[in-house]
Each structure stands twice: as structure tokens, then as C-alpha cells.
Design an enzyme around this catalytic site. Sequence first.
Site, PDB file in Angstrom:
ATOM      1  N   TYR A  71      34.405  -7.410 -19.030  1.00 42.63           N
ATOM      2  CA  TYR A  71      33.556  -8.483 -18.508  1.00 42.63           C
ATOM      3  C   TYR A  71      34.374  -9.532 -17.750  1.00 42.63           C
ATOM      4  O   TYR A  71      33.910 -10.102 -16.756  1.00 42.63           O
ATOM      5  CB  TYR A  71      32.696  -9.094 -19.624  1.00 42.63           C
ATOM      6  CG  TYR A  71      31.536  -8.179 -19.919  1.00 42.63           C
ATOM      7  CD1 TYR A  71      30.376  -8.222 -19.150  1.00 42.63           C
ATOM      8  CD2 TYR A  71      31.627  -7.191 -20.906  1.00 42.63           C
ATOM      9  CE1 TYR A  71      29.332  -7.335 -19.364  1.00 42.63           C
ATOM     10  CE2 TYR A  71      30.594  -6.299 -21.127  1.00 42.63           C
ATOM     11  CZ  TYR A  71      29.444  -6.375 -20.348  1.00 42.63           C
ATOM     12  OH  TYR A  71      28.429  -5.490 -20.551  1.00 42.63           O
ATOM     13  N   ASN A 106      20.080  -7.099 -12.585  1.00 38.82           N
ATOM     14  CA  ASN A 106      21.445  -7.557 -12.326  1.00 38.82           C
ATOM     15  C   ASN A 106      21.783  -8.783 -13.156  1.00 38.82           C
ATOM     16  O   ASN A 106      20.917  -9.620 -13.437  1.00 38.82           O
ATOM     17  CB  ASN A 106      21.630  -7.862 -10.844  1.00 38.82           C
ATOM     18  CG  ASN A 106      21.422  -6.626  -9.994  1.00 38.82           C
ATOM     19  OD1 ASN A 106      21.398  -5.526 -10.516  1.00 38.82           O
ATOM     20  ND2 ASN A 106      21.249  -6.803  -8.699  1.00 38.82           N
ATOM     21  N   VAL A 107      23.071  -8.892 -13.491  1.00 39.77           N
ATOM     22  CA  VAL A 107      23.524 -10.014 -14.311  1.00 39.77           C
ATOM     23  C   VAL A 107      24.475 -10.902 -13.503  1.00 39.77           C
ATOM     24  O   VAL A 107      25.187 -11.719 -14.064  1.00 39.77           O
ATOM     25  CB  VAL A 107      24.224  -9.497 -15.601  1.00 39.77           C
ATOM     26  CG1 VAL A 107      23.232  -8.794 -16.511  1.00 39.77           C
ATOM     27  CG2 VAL A 107      25.390  -8.550 -15.270  1.00 39.77           C
ATOM     28  N   HIS A 123      18.296  -8.329 -17.850  1.00 41.14           N
ATOM     29  CA  HIS A 123      19.492  -7.972 -18.628  1.00 41.14           C
ATOM     30  C   HIS A 123      20.418  -9.152 -18.890  1.00 41.14           C
ATOM     31  O   HIS A 123      21.575  -8.963 -19.247  1.00 41.14           O
ATOM     32  CB  HIS A 123      20.254  -6.841 -17.916  1.00 41.14           C
ATOM     33  CG  HIS A 123      19.491  -5.545 -17.892  1.00 41.14           C
ATOM     34  ND1 HIS A 123      19.856  -4.458 -17.132  1.00 41.14           N
ATOM     35  CD2 HIS A 123      18.362  -5.162 -18.545  1.00 41.14           C
ATOM     36  CE1 HIS A 123      18.991  -3.472 -17.318  1.00 41.14           C
ATOM     37  NE2 HIS A 123      18.069  -3.873 -18.150  1.00 41.14           N
ATOM     38  N   CYS A 151      33.615 -19.980 -29.711  1.00 35.90           N
ATOM     39  CA  CYS A 151      32.644 -21.076 -29.667  1.00 35.90           C
ATOM     40  C   CYS A 151      33.263 -22.321 -30.314  1.00 35.90           C
ATOM     41  O   CYS A 151      34.245 -22.210 -31.066  1.00 35.90           O
ATOM     42  CB  CYS A 151      31.418 -20.617 -30.451  1.00 35.90           C
ATOM     43  SG  CYS A 151      30.095 -21.808 -30.599  1.00 35.90           S
ATOM     44  N   GLY A 190      17.414  -0.828  -4.623  1.00 36.34           N
ATOM     45  CA  GLY A 190      18.797  -0.689  -5.073  1.00 36.34           C
ATOM     46  C   GLY A 190      18.975  -0.404  -6.546  1.00 36.34           C
ATOM     47  O   GLY A 190      19.926  -0.894  -7.157  1.00 36.34           O
ATOM     48  N   ASN A 216      16.179   2.184  -0.749  1.00 32.28           N
ATOM     49  CA  ASN A 216      17.401   2.750  -1.337  1.00 32.28           C
ATOM     50  C   ASN A 216      17.892   3.847  -0.382  1.00 32.28           C
ATOM     51  O   ASN A 216      17.108   4.708   0.015  1.00 32.28           O
ATOM     52  CB  ASN A 216      17.061   3.363  -2.715  1.00 32.28           C
ATOM     53  CG  ASN A 216      18.292   3.674  -3.553  1.00 32.28           C
ATOM     54  OD1 ASN A 216      19.277   4.193  -3.043  1.00 32.28           O
ATOM     55  ND2 ASN A 216      18.222   3.374  -4.835  1.00 32.28           N
ATOM     56  N   ALA A 234      19.631  -2.320   1.521  1.00 31.02           N
ATOM     57  CA  ALA A 234      18.803  -3.509   1.285  1.00 31.02           C
ATOM     58  C   ALA A 234      19.038  -4.573   2.356  1.00 31.02           C
ATOM     59  O   ALA A 234      18.106  -5.268   2.760  1.00 31.02           O
ATOM     60  CB  ALA A 234      19.119  -4.075  -0.101  1.00 31.02           C
TER      61      ALA A 234
HETATM   62  N1  APR Z   1      21.052  -0.994  -0.637  1.00 30.18           N
HETATM   63  C1  APR Z   1      20.129  -0.462  -1.459  1.00 30.18           C
HETATM   64  N2  APR Z   1      20.435   0.375  -2.452  1.00 30.18           N
HETATM   65  C2  APR Z   1      21.720   0.717  -2.627  1.00 30.18           C
HETATM   66  C3  APR Z   1      22.749   0.201  -1.801  1.00 30.18           C
HETATM   67  C4  APR Z   1      22.376  -0.683  -0.768  1.00 30.18           C
HETATM   68  N3  APR Z   1      23.269  -1.232   0.071  1.00 30.18           N
HETATM   69  N4  APR Z   1      23.933   0.707  -2.234  1.00 30.18           N
HETATM   70  C5  APR Z   1      23.657   1.492  -3.277  1.00 30.18           C
HETATM   71  N5  APR Z   1      22.328   1.522  -3.516  1.00 30.18           N
HETATM   72  C6  APR Z   1      21.605   2.221  -4.589  1.00 30.18           C
HETATM   73  C7  APR Z   1      22.208   3.532  -5.030  1.00 30.18           C
HETATM   74  O1  APR Z   1      21.768   4.600  -4.189  1.00 30.18           O
HETATM   75  C8  APR Z   1      21.673   3.652  -6.456  1.00 30.18           C
HETATM   76  O2  APR Z   1      20.420   4.334  -6.480  1.00 30.18           O
HETATM   77  O3  APR Z   1      21.647   1.395  -5.724  1.00 30.18           O
HETATM   78  C9  APR Z   1      21.465   2.191  -6.882  1.00 30.18           C
HETATM   79  C10 APR Z   1      22.404   1.703  -7.963  1.00 30.18           C
HETATM   80  O4  APR Z   1      22.133   2.386  -9.156  1.00 30.18           O
HETATM   81  P1  APR Z   1      22.920   2.070 -10.514  1.00 30.18           P
HETATM   82  O5  APR Z   1      24.379   2.012 -10.247  1.00 30.18           O
HETATM   83  O6  APR Z   1      22.458   3.043 -11.537  1.00 30.18           O
HETATM   84  O7  APR Z   1      22.475   0.577 -10.872  1.00 30.18           O
HETATM   85  P2  APR Z   1      21.140   0.092 -11.627  1.00 30.18           P
HETATM   86  O8  APR Z   1      19.996   0.965 -11.325  1.00 30.18           O
HETATM   87  O9  APR Z   1      21.007  -1.353 -11.337  1.00 30.18           O
HETATM   88  O10 APR Z   1      21.553   0.299 -13.143  1.00 30.18           O
HETATM   89  C11 APR Z   1      20.636  -0.091 -14.142  1.00 30.18           C
HETATM   90  O11 APR Z   1      22.259   0.358 -15.824  1.00 30.18           O
HETATM   91  O12 APR Z   1      24.396   0.302 -16.740  1.00 30.18           O
HETATM   92  C12 APR Z   1      23.178  -0.324 -16.659  1.00 30.18           C
HETATM   93  O13 APR Z   1      22.773  -2.491 -17.334  1.00 30.18           O
HETATM   94  C13 APR Z   1      23.221  -1.771 -16.227  1.00 30.18           C
HETATM   95  O14 APR Z   1      21.452  -3.042 -15.138  1.00 30.18           O
HETATM   96  C14 APR Z   1      22.215  -1.840 -15.094  1.00 30.18           C
HETATM   97  C15 APR Z   1      21.349  -0.625 -15.340  1.00 30.18           C
END
Ligand code: APR
Length: 250
Positions: A71, A106-107, A123, A151, A190, A216, A234
Amino acid sequence: MSEPDLTPLLDLLPELLAGRPLVVLTGAGISAESGLPTFRGPGGMWEGNRPEDLATPEAFESDPEKVWRFYAWRLEKLRGARPNEGHLALARMERILPRMTLVTQNVDGLHAAAGSRNLLELHGTLLVARCTKCARRSPAPEGPVPPLPVCICGGLLRPDVVWFGEPLAPETWEAAVRAAEECAVFFVVGTSSVVAPASSLALLAARGGAYVFEINPKETPIAPLAAGVFRASATKVLPAIAKALVRTIP
Ligand code: APR
């Protein structure tokens, strides 16, 4: 560079401007162009790392230093990151539309930094730490780990994020479900749509009669329920939608 073809969406823009609700769900892909790695796929954070070792309560219990190092690395990357044209376009859309809810997995805090206000962070947030003893929240530690952050009560701090195996904050999740069920249009931006329960929101929206659109560059499991897909980044599609909305204002 050519503008994306928004044809499948254009008829719906006047309805959104007239007050029918829009929900946008975002994932790590929207922040990729701010220089933050996504989770899955080549170069993703889970490549060569197992989520079980870094993002579960059990991992933190058995090796808090390892988890905090992960982190601290993410926080370090985040400190140099700025909202991109995708985040900024969503914030602009919220200012134009009477009813828009932004739900993010997203965090990284970049939606808030871009100016989005009606925002549900499913999250949690990297920018805050929470005490494992007294639950007090404080700003996330700056600088490297070790030392482990503590803390003021002496308890060990943990990132204020939702790990695998943990429930989402009920009020945040319930608000997201209500928004998805009631919306007329739902954008999935995304996200690989493989992590529950966030991945179920598009389904709830579609069942409630909403038009679902995927933004995406890659296909995801959401595609079959989508009324339209925009296979581009995006930062390309969202500013084009915001521009089209402005042009549609009566
Ligand atoms: N614009 C749009 N989409 C994009 C771009 C972009 N520039 N670049 C990548 N992507 C897409 C990828 O094709 C993929 O489908 O973003 C997606 C990212 O997917 P993940 O890495 O799986 O992320 P996410 O879906 O947010 O993950 C969900 O998983 O590990 C956990 O807690 C974490 O919140 C997260 C959750």
C-alpha cells in the site's frame, strides 16, 4: 484523432438532460491513463502477486508489514498522479446533468480530485488509514514502511479499503444498488467486471430497464447485456460524451 461514434447513445442524451438518471460505474482502467496500473492483465498489479497475499484480512493478520509495503508503494505512485480527461469529463457531466451518480471501485481518490461530488467509493480509499483497535480514521502514512503505522491509541493502522472477503459499507452499497435499479442509462467504464458485488450493478441496471453501455478497449463479461459498446479508452470516449451532452442542451 477521430471522435468515437456515439450514435447508439445520442437519442438518450436529451432524456438525461431532462432528468432521467445516469449511473456510471468505474474501475481501475479509468485511472490507467493517470499512470496508475490496473489489477488484471499484462503489467497489472496482480501479475506476479496473489491478491490473497496482499489484499485480505488474513494476509494483514499474518504479515502486516508486507501488506503495508504494497500500500505504501501504491500511495507513492498516487502522490504523483493527477485526474485525467476521463475523470474530468465525468465531473463536467455531473455539473450538466440533473441526476447522475458515480460509483467507483477505485481507491485512488482521483474522481473526487477531479470534482465529482455525487460519488460512492465502494472499496474505500487509499488516502485514509483505520485503527484496527479503536476504528479511528487518520490520513494514510506518508513515506516508506517499515515502520508500521500506529494510531494515537497505540493500535496498528490498516488501509481504509475493502479487502477480498470483507463486506462493503452497507449504506454505500445500498445507495449504489438503488441508483442502479432506478437509472435510465448505466455506463461501465474501465472495469473487467469480474469482482463481485460491484460486477452485479450493471445486471441490476439492465434488469431495471436501463440501457447499459460499456467503455473499455477490451471485451468483458458485461458486453452481452450492453445496448452499446465503445471499444476505446476512457479519455477518448468520456470527453466526447460530455461534449455531445453540451451540444444537446436545448
Ligand atoms: N480506458 C478504459 N478502460 C481501460 C483502459 C482505459 N484507458 N485501460 C484499461 N482498461 C480496462 C481493461 O481492459 C480492464 O478491463 O480496465 C479494466 C481493468 O480491470 P481490472 O484491472 O480488473 O480492474 P477493476 O475491474 O477495477 O478491478 C476490480 O479488483 O483487485 C480488485 O479491489 C480491486 O477494485 C478492484 C477490483
